[in-house]
Design an enzyme around this catalytic site. Sequence first.
Site, PDB file in Angstrom:
ATOM      1  N   CYS A 107     -39.579 -16.708  11.761  1.00  0.00           N
ATOM      2  CA  CYS A 107     -39.428 -16.453   9.938  1.00  0.00           C
ATOM      3  C   CYS A 107     -40.587 -16.216   9.421  1.00  0.00           C
ATOM      4  O   CYS A 107     -40.879 -16.605   9.254  1.00  0.00           O
ATOM      5  CB  CYS A 107     -37.919 -17.541   9.663  1.00  0.00           C
ATOM      6  SG  CYS A 107     -38.206 -16.590   7.834  1.00  0.00           S
ATOM      7  N   GLY A 218     -33.284  -7.953  19.828  1.00  0.00           N
ATOM      8  CA  GLY A 218     -34.268  -6.985  18.547  1.00  0.00           C
ATOM      9  C   GLY A 218     -33.404  -4.680  18.682  1.00  0.00           C
ATOM     10  O   GLY A 218     -33.467  -4.532  20.274  1.00  0.00           O
ATOM     11  N   ARG A 242     -28.646  -7.188  13.037  1.00  0.00           N
ATOM     12  CA  ARG A 242     -27.879  -6.349  12.603  1.00  0.00           C
ATOM     13  C   ARG A 242     -27.078  -5.437  13.697  1.00  0.00           C
ATOM     14  O   ARG A 242     -25.818  -5.090  12.432  1.00  0.00           O
ATOM     15  CB  ARG A 242     -28.931  -5.385  12.393  1.00  0.00           C
ATOM     16  CG  ARG A 242     -29.975  -6.628  11.265  1.00  0.00           C
ATOM     17  CD  ARG A 242     -30.943  -5.522  11.211  1.00  0.00           C
ATOM     18  NE  ARG A 242     -32.051  -5.518  12.207  1.00  0.00           N
ATOM     19  CZ  ARG A 242     -33.007  -4.984  11.978  1.00  0.00           C
ATOM     20  NH1 ARG A 242     -33.957  -4.698  11.227  1.00  0.00           N
ATOM     21  NH2 ARG A 242     -34.005  -5.163  13.716  1.00  0.00           N
TER      22      ARG A 242
HETATM   23  C1  LIG Z   1     -31.486 -10.337   7.021  1.00  0.00           C
HETATM   24  C2  LIG Z   1     -31.831 -11.318   8.007  1.00  0.00           C
HETATM   25  C3  LIG Z   1     -32.164 -12.290   8.176  1.00  0.00           C
HETATM   26  C4  LIG Z   1     -32.405 -13.088   8.959  1.00  0.00           C
HETATM   27  N1  LIG Z   1     -32.520 -14.836   9.129  1.00  0.00           N
HETATM   28  C5  LIG Z   1     -33.133 -15.445  10.251  1.00  0.00           C
HETATM   29  C6  LIG Z   1     -33.152 -16.457  10.467  1.00  0.00           C
HETATM   30  O1  LIG Z   1     -32.719 -17.057  10.431  1.00  0.00           O
HETATM   31  N2  LIG Z   1     -33.278 -16.995  11.484  1.00  0.00           N
HETATM   32  C7  LIG Z   1     -33.603 -16.166  12.687  1.00  0.00           C
HETATM   33  O2  LIG Z   1     -34.104 -16.946  13.689  1.00  0.00           O
HETATM   34  N3  LIG Z   1     -33.820 -15.139  12.665  1.00  0.00           N
HETATM   35  C8  LIG Z   1     -33.619 -14.522  10.885  1.00  0.00           C
HETATM   36  N4  LIG Z   1     -32.681 -12.626  10.740  1.00  0.00           N
HETATM   37  C9  LIG Z   1     -34.088 -12.951  12.590  1.00  0.00           C
HETATM   38  C10 LIG Z   1     -32.750 -12.194  13.620  1.00  0.00           C
HETATM   39  O3  LIG Z   1     -32.418 -13.060  13.539  1.00  0.00           O
HETATM   40  C11 LIG Z   1     -33.394 -11.164  14.953  1.00  0.00           C
HETATM   41  O4  LIG Z   1     -34.169 -11.540  15.463  1.00  0.00           O
HETATM   42  C12 LIG Z   1     -33.397 -10.329  14.357  1.00  0.00           C
HETATM   43  O5  LIG Z   1     -32.972  -9.087  12.977  1.00  0.00           O
HETATM   44  C13 LIG Z   1     -33.460  -8.589  15.301  1.00  0.00           C
HETATM   45  O6  LIG Z   1     -32.695  -8.361  15.492  1.00  0.00           O
HETATM   46  P1  LIG Z   1     -31.493  -7.436  15.774  1.00  0.00           P
HETATM   47  O7  LIG Z   1     -32.363  -6.238  15.461  1.00  0.00           O
HETATM   48  O8  LIG Z   1     -30.515  -7.484  16.400  1.00  0.00           O
HETATM   49  O9  LIG Z   1     -31.337  -7.560  14.151  1.00  0.00           O
HETATM   50  C14 LIG Z   1     -33.011 -11.956  10.042  1.00  0.00           C
HETATM   51  C15 LIG Z   1     -33.537 -10.905  10.510  1.00  0.00           C
HETATM   52  C16 LIG Z   1     -32.188 -10.283   8.810  1.00  0.00           C
HETATM   53  C17 LIG Z   1     -32.798  -8.931   8.904  1.00  0.00           C
END
Ligand SMILES: Cc1cc2nc3c(=O)[nH]c(=O)nc-3n(C[C@H](O)[C@H](O)[C@H](O)COP(=O)(O)O)c2cc1C
Length: 362
Positions: A107, A218, A242
């Site tokens: 984070c 990602g 997402r």
């Molecule tokens: C709004 C938002 C909140 C997130 N909250 C967390 C979280 O609480 N813990 C965490 O490990 N990653 C968090 N992430 C990161 C996601 O778990 C993930 O690693 C990141 O979005 C990339 O993956 P994606 O492209 O599939 O979304 C968050 C991402 C976003 C956009």
Amino acid sequence: MLRIGPVQLRTNLLLAPIAGYCDLAWRTVCRELTWEDGRGLGLACTDLLSPQGLLRGTATSLDLAQTNEFDRPICMQLYGGDAAIMADGARWARDHGATVIDINMGCPVDKVTKKDGGSKLLCIPDTAERIVEAVVNAVSTGPSAVPVTCKLRLGWSNCEPVARTLAPRLVRAGARLITVHGRTAEQKFQGSVDRPGIREVVEAVKAVDPSTPVIGNGDVTEPQHVLTMIRDTGCDGVMIGRGALSRPWIFRDAWSLQTTGIIPPTPSRDQILDITRRYFSLMLEYRDEHYALHHIRRRISWLSKPLSAPLPDSDRPTPVKGYKESVRTAQSADDVFSAIERYREDPWCFSADRVTSLAEAE
Ligand SMILES: Cc1cc2nc3c(=O)[nH]c(=O)nc-3n(C[C@H](O)[C@H](O)[C@H](O)COP(=O)(O)O)c2cc1C
């Protein structure tokens, strides 16, 4: 098939924690959408949880940690920089239903990094290692033992891709699975995911212990991306965040693609509206009307995204603007249900949409 210590997952697909989005209602919706063999999502995760909040019993933390018997296996994610508090928080999570406990090392938000939590741990590897040891000692022995995992970014900045050296240390300290989001903390969500960077972490972990799974994460927004993530990085499974917000059936699709080579048809407009209805109803059931209205307003754009493409039961895209607006401005749960049903009966029922589509037709 993917195993996290003693925990056998049914698929290699994981729902990412997304703070403010992945509550019990959303996890339930994602779990319910499965392929013909009843499989889809292998593991879901709570949003990041404050161990202090859990231990003090603050309402916000307890709400975020809400789970039930259907919500299994469930990973509870903790953040923080104090090993003793993290260990106490992990005991709390184990005693309140966690199947797996994850330590957040990704984070980038100031509130979290200022207290040495989240991606700050990438800059203080000795502390990161101590936290893993303390949490593993707290929860990984005895009859109710739960495995501990870590979710990392590639590093704090491009100049220091520390995940490839830190991840093996975390495995030696007792972590049973590593997830890598292929960006640095400084990047936040900009740029594209660095798959060669994820591959380096996979190789470094496998050199220490070939049986420890590494999960790539990602920018996976299509079922095919799961295959390319595995091919390009050598990872054992894929975490999706997402990409699931507008297509919670992506786990079903990606599982089907991996096992049969087929991507099932996109759900119909009716089915998508049923999913929206289900999500909203579950928020009402697990929380209350105020919460459900607040969240459906934030989520309706994501949930309606697939409606604006041609779908199996409508050969032309249907307008969504008026529908979204009527959900966003709903003052009660009944208003939300009624907007969904009006749209189901006649997608052109919201007058502005009718005017726009007539103008487009001309
Ligand atoms: C709004 C938002 C909140 C997130 N909250 C967390 C979280 O609480 N813990 C965490 O490990 N990653 C968090 N992430 C990161 C996601 O778990 C993930 O690693 C990141 O979005 C990339 O993956 P994606 O492209 O599939 O979304 C968050 C991402 C976003 C956009």
